[in-house]
Design a protein around this motif. Structure first.
Motif, PDB file in Angstrom:
ATOM      1  N   VAL A 162     -75.137   9.134  44.858  1.00 54.69           N
ATOM      2  CA  VAL A 162     -75.298  10.057  44.164  1.00 54.69           C
ATOM      3  C   VAL A 162     -74.981  11.048  44.086  1.00 54.69           C
ATOM      4  O   VAL A 162     -74.761  11.694  44.859  1.00 54.69           O
ATOM      5  CB  VAL A 162     -77.258  10.607  44.669  1.00 54.69           C
ATOM      6  CG1 VAL A 162     -77.389  11.018  43.193  1.00 54.69           C
ATOM      7  CG2 VAL A 162     -77.929   9.362  43.546  1.00 54.69           C
ATOM      8  N   ASP A 163     -74.660  11.860  42.987  1.00 54.97           N
ATOM      9  CA  ASP A 163     -73.112  13.136  42.821  1.00 54.97           C
ATOM     10  C   ASP A 163     -73.786  13.480  42.466  1.00 54.97           C
ATOM     11  O   ASP A 163     -73.963  13.616  41.317  1.00 54.97           O
ATOM     12  CB  ASP A 163     -72.155  12.285  43.932  1.00 54.97           C
ATOM     13  CG  ASP A 163     -70.925  13.226  44.359  1.00 54.97           C
ATOM     14  OD1 ASP A 163     -70.533  14.422  43.727  1.00 54.97           O
ATOM     15  OD2 ASP A 163     -70.622  12.986  45.180  1.00 54.97           O
ATOM     16  N   ASN A 164     -73.153  15.014  42.318  1.00 47.35           N
ATOM     17  CA  ASN A 164     -73.131  15.986  41.224  1.00 47.35           C
ATOM     18  C   ASN A 164     -72.315  16.703  40.215  1.00 47.35           C
ATOM     19  O   ASN A 164     -71.817  17.153  39.514  1.00 47.35           O
ATOM     20  CB  ASN A 164     -73.898  17.736  41.576  1.00 47.35           C
ATOM     21  CG  ASN A 164     -73.178  18.457  42.554  1.00 47.35           C
ATOM     22  OD1 ASN A 164     -72.334  17.293  43.338  1.00 47.35           O
ATOM     23  ND2 ASN A 164     -73.051  19.334  42.969  1.00 47.35           N
ATOM     24  N   SER A 165     -70.842  15.997  41.267  1.00 49.26           N
ATOM     25  CA  SER A 165     -69.265  15.701  40.539  1.00 49.26           C
ATOM     26  C   SER A 165     -69.286  14.233  39.788  1.00 49.26           C
ATOM     27  O   SER A 165     -69.183  13.102  39.799  1.00 49.26           O
ATOM     28  CB  SER A 165     -68.246  15.378  41.925  1.00 49.26           C
ATOM     29  OG  SER A 165     -67.418  15.520  41.084  1.00 49.26           O
ATOM     30  N   ASP A 166     -68.666  14.966  38.496  1.00 45.36           N
ATOM     31  CA  ASP A 166     -68.180  13.645  37.425  1.00 45.36           C
ATOM     32  C   ASP A 166     -66.974  12.536  37.593  1.00 45.36           C
ATOM     33  O   ASP A 166     -67.539  11.916  37.926  1.00 45.36           O
ATOM     34  CB  ASP A 166     -68.188  14.426  35.738  1.00 45.36           C
ATOM     35  CG  ASP A 166     -69.517  14.431  35.624  1.00 45.36           C
ATOM     36  OD1 ASP A 166     -70.522  14.186  35.749  1.00 45.36           O
ATOM     37  OD2 ASP A 166     -69.116  15.505  34.489  1.00 45.36           O
ATOM     38  N   ARG A 167     -66.457  13.939  38.242  1.00 42.90           N
ATOM     39  CA  ARG A 167     -65.012  13.417  39.023  1.00 42.90           C
ATOM     40  C   ARG A 167     -65.052  12.219  39.729  1.00 42.90           C
ATOM     41  O   ARG A 167     -65.070  10.803  40.021  1.00 42.90           O
ATOM     42  CB  ARG A 167     -63.828  14.677  39.137  1.00 42.90           C
ATOM     43  CG  ARG A 167     -62.534  13.974  39.427  1.00 42.90           C
ATOM     44  CD  ARG A 167     -61.747  15.255  39.465  1.00 42.90           C
ATOM     45  NE  ARG A 167     -61.836  15.624  41.314  1.00 42.90           N
ATOM     46  CZ  ARG A 167     -61.669  15.205  41.968  1.00 42.90           C
ATOM     47  NH1 ARG A 167     -60.676  14.788  42.630  1.00 42.90           N
ATOM     48  NH2 ARG A 167     -61.605  16.724  43.309  1.00 42.90           N
ATOM     49  N   PHE A 168     -66.363  12.657  40.700  1.00 41.19           N
ATOM     50  CA  PHE A 168     -67.327  11.643  41.837  1.00 41.19           C
ATOM     51  C   PHE A 168     -67.026  10.951  41.475  1.00 41.19           C
ATOM     52  O   PHE A 168     -67.438   9.392  42.324  1.00 41.19           O
ATOM     53  CB  PHE A 168     -67.359  12.777  43.106  1.00 41.19           C
ATOM     54  CG  PHE A 168     -66.720  13.548  43.404  1.00 41.19           C
ATOM     55  CD1 PHE A 168     -65.098  13.871  43.568  1.00 41.19           C
ATOM     56  CD2 PHE A 168     -67.531  14.231  44.422  1.00 41.19           C
ATOM     57  CE1 PHE A 168     -64.847  14.801  43.843  1.00 41.19           C
ATOM     58  CE2 PHE A 168     -66.749  15.346  45.079  1.00 41.19           C
ATOM     59  CZ  PHE A 168     -65.370  15.738  45.286  1.00 41.19           C
ATOM     60  N   VAL A 169     -68.569  10.354  40.646  1.00 40.95           N
ATOM     61  CA  VAL A 169     -69.615   9.368  40.024  1.00 40.95           C
ATOM     62  C   VAL A 169     -68.038   8.058  38.888  1.00 40.95           C
ATOM     63  O   VAL A 169     -67.901   7.221  39.575  1.00 40.95           O
ATOM     64  CB  VAL A 169     -69.877  10.256  39.104  1.00 40.95           C
ATOM     65  CG1 VAL A 169     -70.673   8.518  37.803  1.00 40.95           C
ATOM     66  CG2 VAL A 169     -71.336  11.160  40.171  1.00 40.95           C
ATOM     67  N   ARG A 170     -66.608   9.331  39.289  1.00 43.68           N
ATOM     68  CA  ARG A 170     -66.056   7.771  38.150  1.00 43.68           C
ATOM     69  C   ARG A 170     -65.307   7.310  39.047  1.00 43.68           C
ATOM     70  O   ARG A 170     -64.732   6.249  39.040  1.00 43.68           O
ATOM     71  CB  ARG A 170     -65.059   8.847  37.034  1.00 43.68           C
ATOM     72  CG  ARG A 170     -66.166   9.530  35.964  1.00 43.68           C
ATOM     73  CD  ARG A 170     -64.605   9.347  34.893  1.00 43.68           C
ATOM     74  NE  ARG A 170     -63.659  11.235  35.299  1.00 43.68           N
ATOM     75  CZ  ARG A 170     -64.287  12.252  34.944  1.00 43.68           C
ATOM     76  NH1 ARG A 170     -65.589  13.009  34.290  1.00 43.68           N
ATOM     77  NH2 ARG A 170     -63.511  13.590  35.599  1.00 43.68           N
TER      78      ARG A 170
END
Length: 198
Positions: A162-170
């Motif tokens: 669970v993360d608030n960064s799109d890049r980290f989620v991808r």
């Protein structure tokens, strides 16, 4: 077919810890700095990267920021602010652990992370802490997520990030983790369901 996650990897900044933008704004105004100068200067990638992969300390990173802005007092005051824990997210983490699901914090952070967690009252609230500066690799690299898997004792497809960064989620999805882009506490019912909690 995706398996249900059996471990949780939660981001610190922007998920478990909140930052009040009024704090740096006040400091900048009091010290005659342009609005946003503290964060903008600190987060310049060539300055930030060595700190979050453990090549330099938090103190060295902030000394560079202070030198760049010629504002050591402002930077020192800013550094005394540790943010606040989101009580709803902390309650969720506790509920997840009570259900027998291990939880780790996964953060791009410096050598000050343990002190921050202690100051925030988070010591002992998770089963593991995956700190990029200790790992020597930052989110969203494969090396960082491999360290998270090892810390949680799970394979990638067993972990929910669970993360608030799109890049980290991808990036997490590329290496096989389930990953959810955090938008706020309204997401918590979905996350409970994803982990099979009542």
């Amino acid at each position: 077919m995706r398996v249900r996650p059996t471990a949780l990897l939660v981001d610190l900044d922007g998920v478990l810890r909140r930052w009040d933008p009024e704090v740096p704004a006040r400091i900048e105004a009091e010290h005659g700095l342009p609005a946003g100068a503290l964060e903008k200067t600190a987060m310049e990638w060539p300055r930030l990267l060595p700190a979050i992969v453990g090549e330099i300390s938090q103190a060295e990173w902030m000394a560079g920021v202070a030198d760049s802005l010629d504002a050591p007092e402002a930077v020192a005051e800013w550094q005394r602010y540790r943010g606040e824990v989101d009580p709803q997210v902390l309650a969720f983490v506790r509920r997840v652990r009570t259900a027998g699901v291990p939880v780790a914090i996964g953060a791009n952070a410096t050598d000050r992370l343990d002190a921050d967690l202690a100051a925030l009252g988070l010591t002992g609230e998770v089963d593991a802490v995956v700190n990029s500066s200790a790992v020597g690799a930052h989110k969203p690299t494969r090396e960082f997520f491999a360290a998270a898997c090892e810390a949680l004792g799970r394979t990638p497809n067993q972990i929910l990030l669970v993360d608030n960064s799109d890049r980290f989620v991808r990036g997490a999805r590329v290496v096989g983790l389930s990953a959810y882009r955090w938008n706020g506490p309204a997401d918590l019912p979905y996350l409970r369901s994803a982990l099979g909690l009542p």
